[in-house]
Enzyme design. Structure first.
Site, PDB file in Angstrom:
ATOM      1  N   GLY A   1      23.272 -42.205   5.943  1.00 48.25           N
ATOM      2  CA  GLY A   1      22.392 -41.088   6.259  1.00 48.25           C
ATOM      3  C   GLY A   1      21.823 -41.086   7.661  1.00 48.25           C
TER       4      GLY A   1
ATOM      5  N   LEU B   1      35.594 -30.254  -0.598  1.00 46.83           N
ATOM      6  CA  LEU B   1      34.988 -29.221  -1.444  1.00 46.83           C
ATOM      7  C   LEU B   1      36.023 -28.169  -1.837  1.00 46.83           C
ATOM      8  CD1 LEU B   1      31.772 -29.021   0.712  1.00 46.83           C
ATOM      9  CD2 LEU B   1      31.848 -29.784  -1.680  1.00 46.83           C
TER      10      LEU B   1
ATOM     11  N   ASN C   1      29.619 -28.895   8.823  1.00 49.72           N
ATOM     12  CA  ASN C   1      30.051 -30.293   8.736  1.00 49.72           C
ATOM     13  C   ASN C   1      30.127 -30.862  10.147  1.00 49.72           C
ATOM     14  OD1 ASN C   1      31.216 -32.695   7.497  1.00 49.72           O
ATOM     15  ND2 ASN C   1      33.173 -32.048   8.381  1.00 49.72           N
TER      16      ASN C   1
ATOM     17  N   HIS D   1      32.259 -33.734  12.373  1.00 50.02           N
ATOM     18  CA  HIS D   1      33.486 -34.542  12.351  1.00 50.02           C
ATOM     19  C   HIS D   1      33.521 -35.417  13.608  1.00 50.02           C
ATOM     20  CE1 HIS D   1      37.647 -35.570  11.499  1.00 50.02           C
ATOM     21  NE2 HIS D   1      37.933 -35.332  12.766  1.00 50.02           N
TER      22      HIS D   1
HETATM   23  N1  3YE Z   1      35.837 -29.709   2.292  1.00 52.93           N
HETATM   24  C1  3YE Z   1      36.551 -28.635   2.713  1.00 52.93           C
HETATM   25  N2  3YE Z   1      36.663 -28.328   4.060  1.00 52.93           N
HETATM   26  C2  3YE Z   1      36.078 -29.098   5.056  1.00 52.93           C
HETATM   27  N3  3YE Z   1      34.488 -31.615   3.055  1.00 52.93           N
HETATM   28  C3  3YE Z   1      34.121 -32.075   4.266  1.00 52.93           C
HETATM   29  C4  3YE Z   1      34.613 -31.260   5.269  1.00 52.93           C
HETATM   30  C5  3YE Z   1      35.334 -30.244   4.623  1.00 52.93           C
HETATM   31  C6  3YE Z   1      35.236 -30.504   3.242  1.00 52.93           C
HETATM   32  O1  3YE Z   1      36.218 -28.790   6.244  1.00 52.93           O
HETATM   33  N4  3YE Z   1      37.169 -27.862   1.814  1.00 52.93           N
HETATM   34  C7  3YE Z   1      38.411 -37.663   2.609  1.00 52.93           C
HETATM   35  C8  3YE Z   1      37.177 -36.878   2.799  1.00 52.93           C
HETATM   36  C9  3YE Z   1      37.264 -36.153   4.094  1.00 52.93           C
HETATM   37  C10 3YE Z   1      38.816 -37.693   1.159  1.00 52.93           C
HETATM   38  O2  3YE Z   1      39.969 -37.657   0.860  1.00 52.93           O
HETATM   39  N5  3YE Z   1      37.866 -37.759   0.212  1.00 52.93           N
HETATM   40  C11 3YE Z   1      38.166 -37.973  -1.177  1.00 52.93           C
HETATM   41  C12 3YE Z   1      37.091 -38.831  -1.765  1.00 52.93           C
HETATM   42  C13 3YE Z   1      36.862 -40.094  -1.039  1.00 52.93           C
HETATM   43  C14 3YE Z   1      35.534 -40.745  -1.402  1.00 52.93           C
HETATM   44  O3  3YE Z   1      34.861 -40.316  -2.373  1.00 52.93           O
HETATM   45  O4  3YE Z   1      35.139 -41.704  -0.710  1.00 52.93           O
HETATM   46  C15 3YE Z   1      38.224 -36.688  -1.965  1.00 52.93           C
HETATM   47  O5  3YE Z   1      39.040 -36.625  -2.884  1.00 52.93           O
HETATM   48  O6  3YE Z   1      37.438 -35.732  -1.715  1.00 52.93           O
HETATM   49  C16 3YE Z   1      33.294 -33.265   4.431  1.00 52.93           C
HETATM   50  C17 3YE Z   1      34.092 -34.394   5.035  1.00 52.93           C
HETATM   51  C18 3YE Z   1      35.219 -34.752   4.132  1.00 52.93           C
HETATM   52  C19 3YE Z   1      35.895 -35.968   4.692  1.00 52.93           C
END
Ligand code: 3YE
Length: 203
Positions: A12, A95, A109, A111
């Site tokens: 955080g 998301l 967000n 990055h």
């Molecule tokens: N969702 C959408 N578009 C965006 N979330 C974030 C940015 C962003 C978004 O621009 N639709 C990597 C996360 C990437 C990943 O694969 N995460 C996994 C879980 C990993 C964990 O829980 O540690 C997943 O399945 O979601 C925020 C930044 C996202 C970073």
């Protein structure tokens, strides 16, 4: 003042920068943080919010049968707190399109690279491995395609000779702590909006 919900997953530090900025009237961010949600229990970011007397909630994605169900719960919590703007501050979940659509133009967000270069995870390592001499951070509107939304603020940092991923990560974090409050201020004070063409409209 716009009501802000911040989503976190960990320490955080960007949340702290947003708390410090919004609680300093002289910075005129035009926003107040009314809710912090973490998808992980016991993280330092929750302590930071509690210390600032901001309500917190833990919603673990592991307690939901699907990504849609988790996102629906996030959405309901944000709506019941009367949130206007959502900031992803080290929130590590992708998301759904449905969630993103519901917060269109109101979801930010940060990055750790100069988008559109080095999307995805390990952006700092990608920049070093590419031999780039600068990197930085990007605050952008969130669209369904990850790291592809309209760019609001970028801050540049140098990549030093013999730089390490850890040192570059720390340098980029300091840049994020400046860039994220500035981007929030632009949105909260009505200086920008997300246009119908998915580009920034400067008002
Ligand atoms: N969702 C959408 N578009 C965006 N979330 C974030 C940015 C962003 C978004 O621009 N639709 C990597 C996360 C990437 C990943 O694969 N995460 C996994 C879980 C990993 C964990 O829980 O540690 C997943 O399945 O979601 C925020 C930044 C996202 C970073």
């Amino acid at each position: 003042k716009k009501r802000v919900g911040v989503l976190i997953s960990g320490s955080g530090t960007n949340l702290q920068a947003l708390i410090d900025a919004t609680q300093d009237p002289s910075r005129r961010i035009g926003a107040e943080i009314v809710l912090v949600i973490s998808n992980n229990a016991g993280v330092e970011g929750l302590t930071r919010a509690q210390r600032a007397n901001i309500p917190t909630k833990v919603l673990s994605h592991k307690d939901y049968p699907s990504r849609q169900a988790f996102d629906a719960s996030l959405h309901a919590s944000l709506v019941s707190a009367g949130v206007d703007i959502v900031c992803l501050a080290g929130f590590m979940r992708i998301l759904t399109g449905e969630f993103v659509k519901g917060w269109r133009g109101r979801l930010l967000n940060v990055h750790p690279a100069l988008l559109p270069s080095f999307k995805g995870t390990h952006a700092q390592r990608q920049a070093i491995e590419a031999g780039a001499r600068v990197s930085g951070c990007t605050v952008h509107f969130v669209e369904e395609a990850v790291d592809a939304g309209a760019i609001i603020v970028q801050e540049v940092v140098p990549i030093e000779a013999n730089d390490t991923v850890d040192a570059l990560t720390e340098r980029i974090k300091l840049a994020e702590h400046k860039a994220f409050p500035r981007a929030l201020q632009l949105l909260a004070t009505g200086k920008i909006e997300l246009g119908d063409d998915n580009r920034i409209k400067w008002l």
